[in-house]
Structure formats: structure tokens, C-alpha cells
Design an enzyme around this catalytic site. Sequence first.
Site, PDB file in Angstrom:
ATOM      1  N   HIS A 151       0.905  -1.315  -0.039  1.00 28.80           N
ATOM      2  CA  HIS A 151       0.116   0.096  -0.050  1.00 28.80           C
ATOM      3  C   HIS A 151       0.782   1.218  -0.135  1.00 28.80           C
ATOM      4  O   HIS A 151       1.785   1.277  -0.713  1.00 28.80           O
ATOM      5  CB  HIS A 151      -1.069  -0.088   1.326  1.00 28.80           C
ATOM      6  CG  HIS A 151      -2.155  -1.425   1.138  1.00 28.80           C
ATOM      7  ND1 HIS A 151      -2.376  -1.746  -0.159  1.00 28.80           N
ATOM      8  CD2 HIS A 151      -2.722  -1.807   2.098  1.00 28.80           C
ATOM      9  CE1 HIS A 151      -3.206  -2.723   0.356  1.00 28.80           C
ATOM     10  NE2 HIS A 151      -3.109  -2.749   1.731  1.00 28.80           N
ATOM     11  N   GLU A 152       0.373   2.363   0.743  1.00 34.25           N
ATOM     12  CA  GLU A 152       1.242   3.637   0.688  1.00 34.25           C
ATOM     13  C   GLU A 152       2.664   3.391   1.394  1.00 34.25           C
ATOM     14  O   GLU A 152       3.420   4.463   1.156  1.00 34.25           O
ATOM     15  CB  GLU A 152       0.429   4.839   0.910  1.00 34.25           C
ATOM     16  CG  GLU A 152      -0.770   5.253   0.150  1.00 34.25           C
ATOM     17  CD  GLU A 152      -1.528   6.289   0.575  1.00 34.25           C
ATOM     18  OE1 GLU A 152      -0.892   7.191   1.600  1.00 34.25           O
ATOM     19  OE2 GLU A 152      -2.396   6.824  -0.130  1.00 34.25           O
TER      20      GLU A 152
END
EC number: 4.1.99.29
Length: 293
Positions: A151-152
Amino acid sequence: MKTLKTLTIAYTPDSDDAFYYDALETGLIPLPGFRPHFFTENMSCLNQKALQGVYDVTAISSVIYPQISREYAILNVGTSVGRGYGPVLVSREFSKMENLNGKRVGVPGIPTTGWFLLKCFCPDALMIEMQFDEIADAINAGNLDAGVMIHEELLYYPQLGLKCVADLGAEWCQRHDLPLPVGLNVIRRSLGTASMERICSGIRQSLEFSLAHSSEALSRVRRMGRGEAGQCTEKFVSMFANSDSVRMPADVREALNVLLCQVVDLGMSSEMPQLTIIEGMIPERIHAHKQVG
């Protein structure tokens, strides 16, 4: 008035997934015949709930698909694809994968694609399952020697003083000369072919609407992931919500077959599933309910 059918849709609490569904969730794009209800949970939880058949449409780690293929088909929209990138192995102290044999390495769920890649490339690491957004802090606290970022966190980890040991996604892509299908969107087969096609088309139109009105969509999805302070939403969305996500291209389909054959070889499934991909019929363009911007 025709009764609308409730449709449960689950995605990760991250900006790229939120970007896919923004126009549907905010009512800018309708989904005729359905009343969608949205749920957000981390990927490890979504994988477990897919195994239980909880949601009608859900994001999953690609590597668990063989285990749910009898109940779910693959949507030709919403695939997370890494073209020369993917889950990243990071550490504060170590710089080479071979130094991590027997070391404590955090993984964002077992099974997940990040865990699978670590198992392929660094099988002697001691893998510890943790929530994805707690791994970096655990490394800095000395509770882990390394961890797999998804993810981020893929973009944010340098701000936490961590260094890349290996881009596991890039390694997989290089070895196979293919993109890496990190995550899939799947749909319950019992909905029936016509409904699955209609839902696929609606999700695609939602993503296309977000791409066409990206500034407005990005302003809404920045609350996800690391948020405004992380300053990585726009780059991250461009990595995983793009033309590969609108329609799964031929090389991603080929890569998915290669990846899932490896999953079978690893013993995660007894046989290679037949891949049923819902293409999404192309109806007349559905117009937005209201103007944006």
C-alpha cells in the site's frame, strides 16, 4: 418501483482502491439495479473473508485466488498491477536478503502477495504476520529486523528512516519479464453472469470517471492511507489505479497464470484453477448524476 438488490463491496483502506469506487460511493455514477454497500478492511482481513464468502465483490491478494475460485470469478477491472515494482522489503540495519536468514521479518498477512514473494526470494526468514501499517514502526522499535511494505507504505517508508533491501515486485517482474498482478477484484459467481457483467461495467465506469476527474477524486481519497501528511497519494494512485486497472491487458493475464502456477507449486493449492474473467459488457455510457468541479 423495482426493488434494488443489495450489493456488498469491500476494498482496502487505501487511496487506490478508494479511487476505483469514488464515483460509485459518492453517487456520481449509478449502478442500475443495485444498492451498493461499501466496507473497508485491511488486505489480510479481506483475504480471510473471501475464503468465508462474506462479500459480493472484494479485493484480494492474487495468490489466494485458487482457494476461492469455485465461489468467485475475477473482474476485469480493479486489478493492482506492478510494472517493475511491487511489495518492498525494507530494513534499518540490513542491506541484503541473504543477511535476513533466520531474522524476524514482518509480513502484511499470511497469505498475501507480499508474503508469497518473500517466501520465494528469502524463504529462510522468520516471517511474522502483522498489520501492514504497523510493520515500519515495529522495525524502528527493534521488534523486527525487516518488513515487507505494501500500500502507501511502499512510498512512505523512507520518511521513517528505513532503507530498501529489495523490491520484491521488481525482482519477480525481472525474472519473468512480466508485470506483477499484486491484487485482484473478484465477484461472487452466484450473482449470475448478467449481473456480474453489469457490475463489472459499473465499477469500470466509476474508475474511468475518477480518471477523467482526477483532481476531485484525489481530493476525496487523500483521507486514506497515510493521508495528507504522507504526501504520496497522487503518486501511489498513479501506480495502481491506471489503464491496467481499467481493463486487464493480455500480459497481466499471462502473468496471473504464471503467478498462480507458482502458488500451486508452493503447495497453497492442490490444482491450478480455471481463470474466469468477467469482462464487463459495454452498455450505453452512463452519465454522472451531477457535474463535478
